[in-house]
Design a protein around this motif. Structure first.
Motif, PDB file in Angstrom:
ATOM      1  N   HIS A 132      51.843  48.934  46.352  1.00 42.19           N
ATOM      2  CA  HIS A 132      51.881  48.950  47.818  1.00 42.19           C
ATOM      3  C   HIS A 132      52.818  47.900  48.399  1.00 42.19           C
ATOM      4  O   HIS A 132      52.731  47.556  49.559  1.00 42.19           O
ATOM      5  CB  HIS A 132      50.466  48.761  48.378  1.00 42.19           C
ATOM      6  N   GLU A 133      53.727  47.400  47.547  1.00 42.48           N
ATOM      7  CA  GLU A 133      54.619  46.352  48.044  1.00 42.48           C
ATOM      8  C   GLU A 133      55.597  46.877  49.094  1.00 42.48           C
ATOM      9  O   GLU A 133      56.246  46.108  49.783  1.00 42.48           O
ATOM     10  CB  GLU A 133      55.369  45.658  46.876  1.00 42.48           C
ATOM     11  N   ASN A 134      55.665  48.226  49.206  1.00 41.28           N
ATOM     12  CA  ASN A 134      56.586  48.818  50.177  1.00 41.28           C
ATOM     13  C   ASN A 134      56.102  48.699  51.620  1.00 41.28           C
ATOM     14  O   ASN A 134      56.872  48.820  52.549  1.00 41.28           O
ATOM     15  CB  ASN A 134      56.779  50.311  49.881  1.00 41.28           C
ATOM     16  N   ILE A 135      54.795  48.513  51.797  1.00 38.44           N
ATOM     17  CA  ILE A 135      54.260  48.540  53.165  1.00 38.44           C
ATOM     18  C   ILE A 135      54.678  47.301  53.938  1.00 38.44           C
ATOM     19  O   ILE A 135      54.417  46.182  53.522  1.00 38.44           O
ATOM     20  CB  ILE A 135      52.708  48.575  53.178  1.00 38.44           C
ATOM     21  N   ARG A 136      55.327  47.523  55.067  1.00 42.03           N
ATOM     22  CA  ARG A 136      55.586  46.418  55.985  1.00 42.03           C
ATOM     23  C   ARG A 136      54.828  46.678  57.280  1.00 42.03           C
ATOM     24  O   ARG A 136      54.000  45.901  57.716  1.00 42.03           O
ATOM     25  CB  ARG A 136      57.088  46.298  56.273  1.00 42.03           C
ATOM     26  N   THR A 137      55.109  47.847  57.866  1.00 44.01           N
ATOM     27  CA  THR A 137      54.477  48.183  59.145  1.00 44.01           C
ATOM     28  C   THR A 137      53.547  49.391  59.026  1.00 44.01           C
ATOM     29  O   THR A 137      52.726  49.632  59.900  1.00 44.01           O
ATOM     30  CB  THR A 137      55.554  48.552  60.177  1.00 44.01           C
ATOM     31  N   GLY A 138      53.704  50.163  57.947  1.00 44.12           N
ATOM     32  CA  GLY A 138      52.923  51.399  57.784  1.00 44.12           C
ATOM     33  C   GLY A 138      53.432  52.522  58.677  1.00 44.12           C
ATOM     34  O   GLY A 138      52.798  53.570  58.783  1.00 44.12           O
ATOM     35  N   LEU A 139      54.592  52.303  59.319  1.00 50.91           N
ATOM     36  CA  LEU A 139      55.101  53.322  60.252  1.00 50.91           C
ATOM     37  C   LEU A 139      55.975  54.348  59.532  1.00 50.91           C
ATOM     38  O   LEU A 139      56.925  53.990  58.834  1.00 50.91           O
ATOM     39  CB  LEU A 139      55.918  52.663  61.364  1.00 50.91           C
ATOM     40  N   ILE A 140      55.631  55.619  59.715  1.00 51.93           N
ATOM     41  CA  ILE A 140      56.454  56.693  59.153  1.00 51.93           C
ATOM     42  C   ILE A 140      56.924  57.597  60.294  1.00 51.93           C
ATOM     43  O   ILE A 140      56.132  57.983  61.156  1.00 51.93           O
ATOM     44  CB  ILE A 140      55.668  57.509  58.097  1.00 51.93           C
ATOM     45  N   LEU A 141      58.232  57.889  60.279  1.00 54.04           N
ATOM     46  CA  LEU A 141      58.781  58.862  61.229  1.00 54.04           C
ATOM     47  C   LEU A 141      58.725  60.229  60.551  1.00 54.04           C
ATOM     48  O   LEU A 141      59.277  60.405  59.464  1.00 54.04           O
ATOM     49  CB  LEU A 141      60.239  58.507  61.568  1.00 54.04           C
TER      50      LEU A 141
END
Ligand code: KG4
Ligand code: ZN
Length: 397
Positions: free
Chosen positions: A2-11
């Motif tokens: 899960h190191e990719n999560i910064r904001t959890g925002l997906i377009l």
């Protein structure tokens, strides 16, 4: 992982049929924006979706729609963790517009791209809204009925301990989709396109018991992948029970009814009267005034039969597979009679059931961004050569 999560925002971007849509969703559960540019009125002139026109409209709309989704969410492109796009099923040219744009955007921003199956999106629209309402998550397996203009599918859905979703396709239409039957029958009756909402609105003015449509007599045709099961509660075969649908027979039965009951002239008069209204969408009151009691009875009876068939197949499958909850999604899930009868049957059986809000029943991009979230967590990213797959299937048969 899960190191990719910064904001959890997906377009999310959706362009599989006649809606150009973009949405920003946080962690698969909170829609910050959900913009849909519908081409409905354009295609209404032709009584159905014209693929070439759809692609052209998507090209025209995609940039402003994405821009509006970002503006309404109040975030910049840098804040996104990933871009998700519908890879199929749908119209090849239409899908290509969204995919090409999403790829370019992901590449330019250096963000991961996630390919989403449109049908999985419809299922996740419901789950996202249930999370938004802070409802207790349903237990697995879940039975999902995806019922729209292009699809009538039953999926048994599960989520693994790692969070990945898997689907088994346990029922499908062998001919027309339920929404397609609604649209075709509405057309036979001289009503506007898309026909589903008109039929829904007019059905409650007629007698649902006036005309009997017997689904048991509709013979299921051999299916591409093998032999389909009869429509009634299906026998257990070597590959397990099958719960297929067939809606072309009821369309033919309606046509025959119109012909044998001398209703053709009235249909033609109604079609002309509605066409004379031009671009303006007539009120239900105005259209109802153009229908006699026999027509309203036919509409009510058609809807009663279609909803009844969807209901019997769905609950029989739920029982056969031991489903712990039911999810109904897709354009036809907007139907009021469907919602009330499914809700009543689920209550009777003590099964939890969930529907999307009306806005998320029909095609949108929030559902694409929501379905992408578990894939994002799993690092399930699209390859550079992600292509449009018009016949994309969901799960195992
Ligand atoms: O999910 P959707 O927007 O697009 C597809 O993926 O097909 O579904 C559109 C379909 C159309 O066939 C439309 O007539 C039907 O959903 N529909 C309805 C209702 N609202 C939309 N059918 C019955 N009752 C409704 N209220
Ligand atoms: Zn759809």
């Amino acid at each position: 992982m899960h190191e990719n999560i910064r904001t959890g925002l997906i377009l999310g971007i959706e362009s599989s049929c006649d809606e150009t849509a973009a949405a920003v969703v946080r962690a698969g559960s909170e829609a910050l924006s959900n913009i849909v540019a519908s081409q409905m009125s354009l295609h209404a002139n032709y009584g159905g979706v014209v693929p070439e026109l759809a692609s052209r409209e998507h090209l025209r709309n995609i940039v402003p729609v994405v821009r509006e989704a970002m503006a309404q969410a109040g975030v910049g492109f840098d804040a996104l963790d990933a871009i998700a796009v519908t890879e199929g099923p749908g119209l090849a040219g239409a899908l290509l517009v969204g995919i090409t744009y999403a790829k370019a955007l992901a590449f330019g921003l250096g963000k991961p791209l996630i390919g989403v199956n449109h049908l999985e999106g419809h299922i996740h629209a419901v789950l996202m809204e249930a999370r938004q309402r802070s409802e207790v998550a349903m237990e697995f397996p879940l039975l999902a009925l995806v019922v729209s203009g292009g699809h009538t599918h039953l999926y048994l859905a599960r989520q693994s301990d790692q969070g990945a979703w898997s689907y088994r396709n346990v029922g499908r239409t062998v001919d027309d989709a339920a929404g397609e039957a609604y649209d075709k029958v509405a057309k036979l009756l001289g009503l506007g396109y898309p026909g589903g909402p008109w039929m829904d609105a007019l059905a409650k003015r007629g007698n649902p018991r006036a005309v009997t449509f017997n689904f048991a007599q509709i013979k299921a045709r051999p299916h591409r992948e093998g032999v389909s099961m009869p429509n009634k509660k299906a026998p257990i075969s070597a590959s397990g029970p099958g719960f297929d649908f067939s809606f072309s027979g009821i369309k033919t039965a309606v046509l025959r009814y119109i012909e044998t009951h001398g209703m053709k002239d009235q249909v033609e008069a109604r079609r002309k009267a509605i066409a004379a209204l031009g671009e303006t969408k007539p009120s239900v009151e105005a259209v109802a005034a153009l229908c006699d009691a026999q027509t309203l009875d036919l509409i009510a009876s058609f809807q009663y039969a279609v909803v009844g068939n969807l209901l019997r197949q769905t609950f029989a499958a739920a029982e056969a597979f031991g489903a712990r909850g039911i999810v109904v999604s897709g354009g036809v899930a907007a139907n009021r009679e469907l919602r009330s009868r499914f809700q009543a049957e689920a209550d009777r059986r003590g099964l939890p059931i969930a529907f999307p809000s009306l806005a998320l029943s029909t095609d949108n991009a929030a559902m694409i961004a929501a379905a992408a979230w578990p894939k994002f967590l799993a690092g399930d990213f699209a390859p550079e050569e992600l292509a449009a797959t018009p016949q994309l299937r969901l799960g195992q048969a």
